[in-house]
Enzyme design. Structure first.
Site, PDB file in Angstrom:
ATOM      1  N   GLY A  89       0.339  -1.671  -0.192  1.00 52.11           N
ATOM      2  CA  GLY A  89      -0.154   0.419  -0.132  1.00 52.11           C
ATOM      3  C   GLY A  89       0.758   1.207  -0.196  1.00 52.11           C
ATOM      4  N   GLU A  90       0.663   2.807  -0.345  1.00 57.61           N
ATOM      5  CA  GLU A  90       1.071   3.972  -0.536  1.00 57.61           C
ATOM      6  C   GLU A  90      -0.197   4.835   0.994  1.00 57.61           C
ATOM      7  OE1 GLU A  90       2.869   6.521  -3.103  1.00 57.61           O
ATOM      8  OE2 GLU A  90       1.529   4.873  -4.439  1.00 57.61           O
ATOM      9  N   GLY A  91       0.684   5.579   1.653  1.00 56.67           N
ATOM     10  CA  GLY A  91       0.489   6.223   2.985  1.00 56.67           C
ATOM     11  C   GLY A  91       0.828   7.501   2.253  1.00 56.67           C
ATOM     12  N   GLY A  94       4.741   7.158   2.883  1.00 53.16           N
ATOM     13  CA  GLY A  94       5.587   6.424   1.929  1.00 53.16           C
ATOM     14  C   GLY A  94       4.997   4.870   1.404  1.00 53.16           C
ATOM     15  N   CYS A  95       6.022   4.550   0.806  1.00 50.32           N
ATOM     16  CA  CYS A  95       5.296   3.311   0.013  1.00 50.32           C
ATOM     17  C   CYS A  95       5.266   2.588   1.642  1.00 50.32           C
ATOM     18  CB  CYS A  95       5.610   2.859  -0.943  1.00 50.32           C
ATOM     19  SG  CYS A  95       5.226   3.649  -2.065  1.00 50.32           S
ATOM     20  N   VAL A  96       4.562   0.638   1.387  1.00 46.46           N
ATOM     21  CA  VAL A  96       4.989  -0.181   2.176  1.00 46.46           C
ATOM     22  C   VAL A  96       4.826  -1.717   1.662  1.00 46.46           C
ATOM     23  CG1 VAL A  96       4.316  -1.050   4.051  1.00 46.46           C
ATOM     24  CG2 VAL A  96       3.532   0.801   3.930  1.00 46.46           C
ATOM     25  N   ASP A 216      -4.131  10.423  16.177  1.00 46.15           N
ATOM     26  CA  ASP A 216      -4.433  10.105  14.931  1.00 46.15           C
ATOM     27  C   ASP A 216      -5.074   8.683  14.561  1.00 46.15           C
ATOM     28  OD1 ASP A 216      -4.456  10.798  12.376  1.00 46.15           O
ATOM     29  OD2 ASP A 216      -2.873   9.603  11.462  1.00 46.15           O
TER      30      ASP A 216
END
Length: 409
Positions: A89-91, A94-96, A216
């Protein structure tokens, strides 16, 4: 979910470091401010309860840590050179990527990991990276995602900053609550998730010699392991609680739309009760199957808390807000009890909200009351066997004898 945008006035090339200590000291006296948020909140001064020279987590870096320091080459090999096929995934960070390494305790075994690589966000992303290392390097709990190690290394492309976590195969709670999910989370599993998440927050708030405010808390930051245990993740925005004698921490307003407590949005005053509010929003997310803010719905239904308000006081109306993908025949009362807990968390004045240990106690009672209610099995019916002719004669003879005895009385 849309997060607030940030800016910082440093050039990308100014960041150079090779050790964690230099990483930590580089942010000892900085606080990032939002360039503007959908909350339309004012930028808040950072000086009322924290001195400008105070590090975000001054004590934690001095504590013993079991984190492993990885080389960038090791992580390239573990993720097949950060292959697209390994991308989970991407948040905003950054990317995982999913990776595989040798288990340090048993080299004959392989261990699945999740590798989070800092994107080109620059200094703000670096600060969150440091916070994750500082927090997860010294805290450990079954309901917090385990940080295995980190990487901070220079290469030809500049500084590489990565975090290495235990792999969570069942993704996030948000993924399963989404309408795109083919099989919705059962109510029993949602209650267990609510319980696990409450345990994680109670630990951060009340069970250590220092307090951590998550800041968060949301469904996308609650991950599920192989046994569907829920664990809090992504501590990049976490803050130390207020110092002794102070009621709050004043800080820039950051977080995710729909989850942030009103007093934090309006004043920037952060307390553990801000997390309690976010947890209350999350409970209604579990009950309704809806996101806290959904622009794709009709205008009156876009904000979850505003939409559900008219339905909470009437038991019949309450049924209309329940997630339509579930069969509520045996769980209606349980959902109502959980909504009462959610309402306590969503008290307008933060002092009226319970502590997370009290919230956990209430959720435990809801779970206990619900245990064994789901999918009750009907009692097995005996199949009646017809008597044989010989048995019929014997039964008739017994009846005749009983009649004679009764007549002689």
């Amino acid at each position: 979910m849309k997060c607030f945008q940030f800016y910082i006035g440093k050039k990308k090339g100014e960041l150079k470091m090779t050790t964690l200590n230099s990483v930590q000291s580089s942010f000892a006296d900085q606080e990032v401010r939002p360039s503007g948020s959908e909350f339309n909140s004012q930028n808040v001064s950072d000086t009322s309860t924290e001195s400008r020279g105070r590090s975000q987590f001054p004590n934690l870096s001095e504590r013993p840590s079991n984190l492993k320091v990885f080389t960038f080459l090791e992580l390239k090999q573990a993720t097949k050179n950060f292959s697209r096929s390994a991308k989970l995934g991407e948040g905003g960070f950054g990317c995982v990527f999913k990776g595989v390494i040798r288990d340090s305790q048993d080299p004959t075994k392989k261990l699945d990991i999740a590798v989070k690589q800092l994107g080109p966000r620059g200094m703000q992303g670096h600060k969150e990276w440091v916070t994750e290392v500082n927090v997860l390097g010294v805290v450990e709990h079954p309901n917090l995602v385990k940080l295995i190690g980190y990487c901070a290394e220079d290469d030809e492309r500049g500084i590489q900053r990565l975090l290495i976590y235990e792999y969570m195969p069942n993704r996030s709670v948000e993924d399963h609550l989404s309408t795109k999910s083919e099989i919705p989370l059962s109510w029993d599993r949602r209650l267990k998730i609510a319980q696990d998440a409450a345990r994680g927050l109670a630990y951060l708030h009340e069970e250590m010699d220092f307090q951590i405010i998550f800041r968060d808390f949301k469904s996308s930051n609650i991950l599920l392991d192989e046994q569907w245990n829920a664990k809090l993740s992504d501590f990049g925005l976490a803050r130390l609680g207020p110092a002794e004698g102070l009621s709050h921490v004043s800080t820039a307003v950051v977080g995710t739309m729909g989850y942030a407590a009103p007093e934090y949005v309006q004043t920037g005053r952060l307390t553990s009760k801000s997390d309690v509010w976010s947890y209350g929003v999350f409970l209604f997310e579990l009950i309704t199957g809806r996101r806290p803010l959904d622009r794709n719905r009709p205008r009156k239904e876009q904000k979850l808390l505003e939409w559900i308000r008219p339905y909470l006081s009437d038991a019949k109306k309450f049924q209309q807000i329940l997630d339509p993908r579930l069969d509520w025949k045996h769980f209606h009362n349980s959902a109502q009890k959980l909504s009462i807990v959610a309402n306590r968390c969503l008290a307008r004045h933060r002092k009226a909200r319970p502590n997370m240990s009290e919230v956990l106690e209430m959720v435990n009672k809801v779970v206990e009351a619900s245990t064994g209610v789901g999918n009750p099995q009907p009692p097995l019916k005996r199949r009646e066997r017809r008597p044989t002719p010989g048995e019929t004669k014997a039964q008739d003879k017994r009846r005749l004898i009983h009649k004679k005895i009764g007549a002689r009385g």
